[in-house]
Design a protein around this motif. Structure first.
Motif, PDB file in Angstrom:
ATOM      1  N   LYS A   1     -25.233  75.789   3.415  1.00  0.00           N
ATOM      2  CA  LYS A   1     -24.342  76.691   4.136  1.00  0.00           C
ATOM      3  C   LYS A   1     -23.395  77.456   3.213  1.00  0.00           C
ATOM      4  CE  LYS A   1     -21.357  72.918   5.480  1.00  0.00           C
ATOM      5  NZ  LYS A   1     -20.981  72.010   6.530  1.00  0.00           N
TER       6      LYS A   1
ATOM      7  N   ARG B   1     -27.458  65.953  17.479  1.00  0.00           N
ATOM      8  CA  ARG B   1     -26.933  66.991  16.591  1.00  0.00           C
ATOM      9  C   ARG B   1     -25.430  67.145  16.800  1.00  0.00           C
ATOM     10  NH1 ARG B   1     -29.918  72.782  16.046  1.00  0.00           N
ATOM     11  NH2 ARG B   1     -31.473  71.364  15.204  1.00  0.00           N
TER      12      ARG B   1
ATOM     13  N   PHE C   1     -30.177  71.913   2.253  1.00  0.00           N
ATOM     14  CA  PHE C   1     -30.283  70.799   1.303  1.00  0.00           C
ATOM     15  C   PHE C   1     -29.693  69.544   1.944  1.00  0.00           C
ATOM     16  CE2 PHE C   1     -29.511  68.663  -2.914  1.00  0.00           C
ATOM     17  CZ  PHE C   1     -30.828  68.712  -3.343  1.00  0.00           C
ATOM     18  N   GLY C   2     -30.017  69.362   3.225  1.00  0.00           N
ATOM     19  CA  GLY C   2     -29.590  68.154   3.931  1.00  0.00           C
ATOM     20  C   GLY C   2     -30.721  67.144   3.888  1.00  0.00           C
ATOM     21  N   ASN C   3     -30.860  66.374   4.955  1.00  0.00           N
ATOM     22  CA  ASN C   3     -31.897  65.344   4.973  1.00  0.00           C
ATOM     23  C   ASN C   3     -33.274  65.945   4.706  1.00  0.00           C
ATOM     24  OD1 ASN C   3     -34.143  63.948   6.598  1.00  0.00           O
ATOM     25  ND2 ASN C   3     -32.668  62.315   6.268  1.00  0.00           N
ATOM     26  N   VAL C   4     -33.627  66.985   5.473  1.00  0.00           N
ATOM     27  CA  VAL C   4     -34.995  67.517   5.394  1.00  0.00           C
ATOM     28  C   VAL C   4     -35.197  68.348   4.126  1.00  0.00           C
ATOM     29  CG1 VAL C   4     -36.744  68.873   6.598  1.00  0.00           C
ATOM     30  CG2 VAL C   4     -35.077  67.569   7.917  1.00  0.00           C
TER      31      VAL C   4
ATOM     32  N   ASN D   1     -36.428  72.962  13.035  1.00  0.00           N
ATOM     33  CA  ASN D   1     -37.003  73.243  14.343  1.00  0.00           C
ATOM     34  C   ASN D   1     -36.699  74.682  14.722  1.00  0.00           C
ATOM     35  OD1 ASN D   1     -38.147  70.672  15.201  1.00  0.00           O
ATOM     36  ND2 ASN D   1     -36.044  69.911  15.138  1.00  0.00           N
TER      37      ASN D   1
ATOM     38  N   ALA E   1     -32.973  74.360   7.697  1.00  0.00           N
ATOM     39  CA  ALA E   1     -31.564  74.323   8.118  1.00  0.00           C
ATOM     40  C   ALA E   1     -31.479  74.415   9.638  1.00  0.00           C
ATOM     41  CB  ALA E   1     -30.786  75.439   7.433  1.00  0.00           C
TER      42      ALA E   1
ATOM     43  N   ASN F   1     -26.243  67.132  10.854  1.00  0.00           N
ATOM     44  CA  ASN F   1     -24.899  66.548  10.717  1.00  0.00           C
ATOM     45  C   ASN F   1     -24.736  65.138  11.285  1.00  0.00           C
ATOM     46  OD1 ASN F   1     -23.843  68.771   9.353  1.00  0.00           O
ATOM     47  ND2 ASN F   1     -23.343  69.827  11.250  1.00  0.00           N
TER      48      ASN F   1
ATOM     49  N   THR G   1     -39.134  63.012   6.791  1.00  0.00           N
ATOM     50  CA  THR G   1     -39.353  64.368   7.309  1.00  0.00           C
ATOM     51  C   THR G   1     -39.767  65.300   6.169  1.00  0.00           C
ATOM     52  OG1 THR G   1     -37.686  63.899   8.979  1.00  0.00           O
ATOM     53  CG2 THR G   1     -38.410  66.172   8.787  1.00  0.00           C
TER      54      THR G   1
ATOM     55  N   ASN H   1     -27.891  83.760   1.472  1.00  0.00           N
ATOM     56  CA  ASN H   1     -28.834  83.028   2.310  1.00  0.00           C
ATOM     57  C   ASN H   1     -29.897  83.958   2.896  1.00  0.00           C
ATOM     58  OD1 ASN H   1     -29.222  80.252   2.948  1.00  0.00           O
ATOM     59  ND2 ASN H   1     -27.018  80.127   3.279  1.00  0.00           N
TER      60      ASN H   1
ATOM     61  N   ASP I   1     -30.060  63.971  13.475  1.00  0.00           N
ATOM     62  CA  ASP I   1     -30.458  65.378  13.371  1.00  0.00           C
ATOM     63  C   ASP I   1     -29.355  66.059  12.556  1.00  0.00           C
ATOM     64  OD1 ASP I   1     -32.517  67.431  14.455  1.00  0.00           O
ATOM     65  OD2 ASP I   1     -30.628  68.381  14.967  1.00  0.00           O
TER      66      ASP I   1
HETATM   67  P1  NAD Z   1     -28.615  68.126   7.772  1.00  0.00           P
HETATM   68  O1  NAD Z   1     -27.355  68.239   8.519  1.00  0.00           O
HETATM   69  O2  NAD Z   1     -28.901  66.893   6.994  1.00  0.00           O
HETATM   70  O3  NAD Z   1     -28.763  69.384   6.772  1.00  0.00           O
HETATM   71  C1  NAD Z   1     -28.644  70.710   7.187  1.00  0.00           C
HETATM   72  C2  NAD Z   1     -28.600  71.586   5.941  1.00  0.00           C
HETATM   73  O4  NAD Z   1     -28.628  72.964   6.334  1.00  0.00           O
HETATM   74  C3  NAD Z   1     -27.333  71.409   5.098  1.00  0.00           C
HETATM   75  O5  NAD Z   1     -27.686  71.461   3.724  1.00  0.00           O
HETATM   76  C4  NAD Z   1     -26.498  72.623   5.465  1.00  0.00           C
HETATM   77  O6  NAD Z   1     -25.573  73.005   4.458  1.00  0.00           O
HETATM   78  C5  NAD Z   1     -27.585  73.646   5.640  1.00  0.00           C
HETATM   79  N1  NAD Z   1     -27.159  74.795   6.435  1.00  0.00           N
HETATM   80  C6  NAD Z   1     -26.411  74.827   7.559  1.00  0.00           C
HETATM   81  N2  NAD Z   1     -26.209  76.092   7.959  1.00  0.00           N
HETATM   82  C7  NAD Z   1     -26.871  76.865   7.073  1.00  0.00           C
HETATM   83  C8  NAD Z   1     -27.036  78.256   6.943  1.00  0.00           C
HETATM   84  N3  NAD Z   1     -26.488  79.112   7.802  1.00  0.00           N
HETATM   85  N4  NAD Z   1     -27.780  78.720   5.897  1.00  0.00           N
HETATM   86  C9  NAD Z   1     -28.336  77.869   5.008  1.00  0.00           C
HETATM   87  N5  NAD Z   1     -28.206  76.536   5.084  1.00  0.00           N
HETATM   88  C10 NAD Z   1     -27.482  76.055   6.092  1.00  0.00           C
HETATM   89  O7  NAD Z   1     -29.781  68.404   8.842  1.00  0.00           O
HETATM   90  P2  NAD Z   1     -31.300  67.937   8.779  1.00  0.00           P
HETATM   91  O8  NAD Z   1     -31.413  66.610   9.439  1.00  0.00           O
HETATM   92  O9  NAD Z   1     -31.826  68.136   7.403  1.00  0.00           O
HETATM   93  O10 NAD Z   1     -31.978  68.999   9.775  1.00  0.00           O
HETATM   94  C11 NAD Z   1     -32.353  70.310   9.355  1.00  0.00           C
HETATM   95  C12 NAD Z   1     -33.369  70.867  10.343  1.00  0.00           C
HETATM   96  O11 NAD Z   1     -34.504  69.998  10.377  1.00  0.00           O
HETATM   97  C13 NAD Z   1     -32.896  70.988  11.792  1.00  0.00           C
HETATM   98  O12 NAD Z   1     -33.551  72.094  12.380  1.00  0.00           O
HETATM   99  C14 NAD Z   1     -33.409  69.705  12.419  1.00  0.00           C
HETATM  100  O13 NAD Z   1     -33.554  69.809  13.822  1.00  0.00           O
HETATM  101  C15 NAD Z   1     -34.738  69.590  11.719  1.00  0.00           C
HETATM  102  N6  NAD Z   1     -35.333  68.246  11.714  1.00  0.00           N
HETATM  103  C16 NAD Z   1     -34.658  67.174  11.218  1.00  0.00           C
HETATM  104  C17 NAD Z   1     -35.289  65.943  11.186  1.00  0.00           C
HETATM  105  C18 NAD Z   1     -34.640  64.720  10.565  1.00  0.00           C
HETATM  106  O14 NAD Z   1     -35.327  63.696  10.456  1.00  0.00           O
HETATM  107  N7  NAD Z   1     -33.390  64.776  10.156  1.00  0.00           N
HETATM  108  C19 NAD Z   1     -36.581  65.784  11.687  1.00  0.00           C
HETATM  109  C20 NAD Z   1     -37.248  66.912  12.179  1.00  0.00           C
HETATM  110  C21 NAD Z   1     -36.615  68.136  12.175  1.00  0.00           C
END
Ligand code: NAD
Length: 420
Positions: free
Chosen positions: A247, A78, A223-226, A321, A298, A152, A194, A283, A150
């Motif tokens: 965010k 992360r 609206f990131g990966n997950v 998580n 998020a 970012n 995911t 939010n 994870d």
């Molecule tokens: P990412 O960086 O791709 O996306 C994060 C998203 O959350 C972005 O759209 C960001 O703008 C948004 N965000 C950040 N702060 C915010 C806030 N205060 N309010 C609303 N939105 C906000 O991250 P990701 O990989 O999608 O991970 C998101 C969560 O899923 C984390 O908890 C991570 O541990 C968990 N996770 C990720 C994976 C994976 O395969 N990437 C697997 C299991 C769990």
């Protein structure tokens, strides 16, 4: 009871409280549980980076291996300003339980760098990643500890990590990280895994509750990966995604958002802001929208004692998580909300990471349909097992998932015994 102040809650204290709760339901030697209250190894590194303006800036980096009892440690990296040792340690422990719930042969790890990646140029990000990888080099490896993306971090970051590790050992080692680009040993289906897995779990939950998904409504935070892949998969199931946030805030449209179009808007404009047909909401307010399915995807602790009472969803599927604090968990239980806990709901990522690692080790690759079918089989079996434990022991789904995960780790520890 752990404190419940938004932002201030310590995720490692949350883990310890969860272990205490699961222990009461597990009939096992308490000595075996004791070991799980401590990570096996924690590495703190200083990562010096030459910035574009010529300065040297030093960042704090972490890698924690919570457990290698069931196999090599596994977990994401992360990049975020709030990353600290307690957060990384908690996330590592959740990886241990998650891999055990899925019954895949990994332990748990997590890593991170305290930084704001949006303030770094591509060159700075690459140098940061490569130096961090060099600093944790002796800790990781395909049979030791396997990082993944994870918050970012993404496939490009994994490509730099894989290259740095490979240069150090003198030959290409694709299996040292997962979530890589397909061109260098990544797996089909990994980038969607995911979010797709979250939706496989929503499908199972809706069958259980007698909820028809076609026309049901959903709200997705992140609206990131997950979050983006969950929104796309919900949309494909005929679910109306009425609000999505990131965010920059929340975006609401009563008639439903097409996440594919939203993605195109995001790529073109670099923000969700200005997407036609949507009203902006905060939010916080996004959690209070009446909907059938709520997917926080998020960060942790976003549903806390101050807002849990406002949640109106029938199903809460934890894409992120640790998005729900322990006190909020009790409130959701009283409200009768069906919670699909993180270590079950978002395990699709690590499960396809496992497939990627297996493919890398055998240099033989599967197609996307094979990946998704195997993913669905594994996750559905885990869902059924968790629900049967919850019903049999009359406990909530989260405790049931932890009883299953921690129970499997304890079983492995009992068989292996304590060294020396
Ligand atoms: P990412 O960086 O791709 O996306 C994060 C998203 O959350 C972005 O759209 C960001 O703008 C948004 N965000 C950040 N702060 C915010 C806030 N205060 N309010 C609303 N939105 C906000 O991250 P990701 O990989 O999608 O991970 C998101 C969560 O899923 C984390 O908890 C991570 O541990 C968990 N996770 C990720 C994976 C994976 O395969 N990437 C697997 C299991 C769990």
């Amino acid at each position: 009871m752990v404190p419940d102040r938004k932002q201030k809650i310590n995720p490692w204290e949350m883990v310890l409280a969860q272990i205490d709760k699961a222990e009461k339901r597990l009939e096992c030697d308490p000595n075996m549980i004791e070991k799980l209250r401590y990570p096996e190894r924690s590495l703190l590194v200083s990562v010096p980076v030459r910035m574009d303006d010529g300065r040297i800036k030093v960042f704090k980096g972490f890698r924690v291996q919570h457990s290698t009892i069931r196999g090599p440690a596994k977990g994401g990296i992360r990049y975020h300003p709030d990353v600290d040792l307690d957060e990384v340690t908690a996330l590592a422990a959740w990886m241990t339980w998650k891999c055990a719930v899925m019954n895949i042969p990994f332990g748990g790890a997590k890593g991170g760098i305290q930084c704001e990646p949006s303030e770094l140029s591509m060159g700075e990000l690459e140098r940061l990643t490569r130096r961090y990888t060099a600093e944790i080099f002796s800790f990781i490896g395909p049979d030791r500890d396997i990082p993944a993306p994870d918050v970012n971090t993404n496939a490009q970051v994994m490509a730099w990590m894989m290259d740095t590790y490979s240069m150090q050992v003198g030959h290409t080692v694709p299996g040292v990280v997962t979530g890589k680009p397909i061109a260098i040993g990544g797996s089909e289906g990994r980038s969607e895994a995911t979010g797709l897995g979250v939706v496989f779990m929503v499908i199972e939950a809706s069958k259980k509750l007698g909820l028809k998904l076609e026309g049901a409504t959903a709200v997705v935070q992140g609206f990131g990966n997950v979050g983006s892949s969950a929104a796309r998969s919900l949309f494909r199931e005929g679910v109306k995604v009425i609000a999505i946030s990131d965010k920059t805030g929340g975006y609401y449209c009563a008639s439903g958002i097409n996440p594919f179009e939203l993605q195109r808007h995001f790529v073109a404009n670099g923000t969700l802001k200005g997407f036609p047909g949507c009203d902006e909401i905060t939010n916080e307010d996004i959690f209070a929208l009446p909907c059938d399915i709520l997917v926080p995807a998020a960060l942790e602790n976003v549903i806390h004692k101050g807002n849990a009472d406002r949640v109106q969803a029938r199903i809460l599927a934890e894409g992120a998580n640790g998005p729900v604090t322990p006190i909020a968990d009790e409130i959701l239980k009283e409200k009768g909300i069906f919670v699909i806990p993180d270590i079950l709901a978002n395990a699709g990522g690590v499960t396809v990471s496992y497939f990627e690692w297996v493919q890398d080790l055998q240099n033989y690759f599967w197609n996307e349909a094979e990946i998704n079918n195997r993913l669905r089989q594994i996750m559905t079996a885990a869902f059924k097992k968790v629900i049967s434990i919850a019903e049999e022991k009359n406990i909530d789904n989260r405790t049931a998932a932890q009883v299953l995960g921690i129970g499997r780790v304890v079983e492995a520890l009992q068989l292996r015994g304590l060294y020396p």
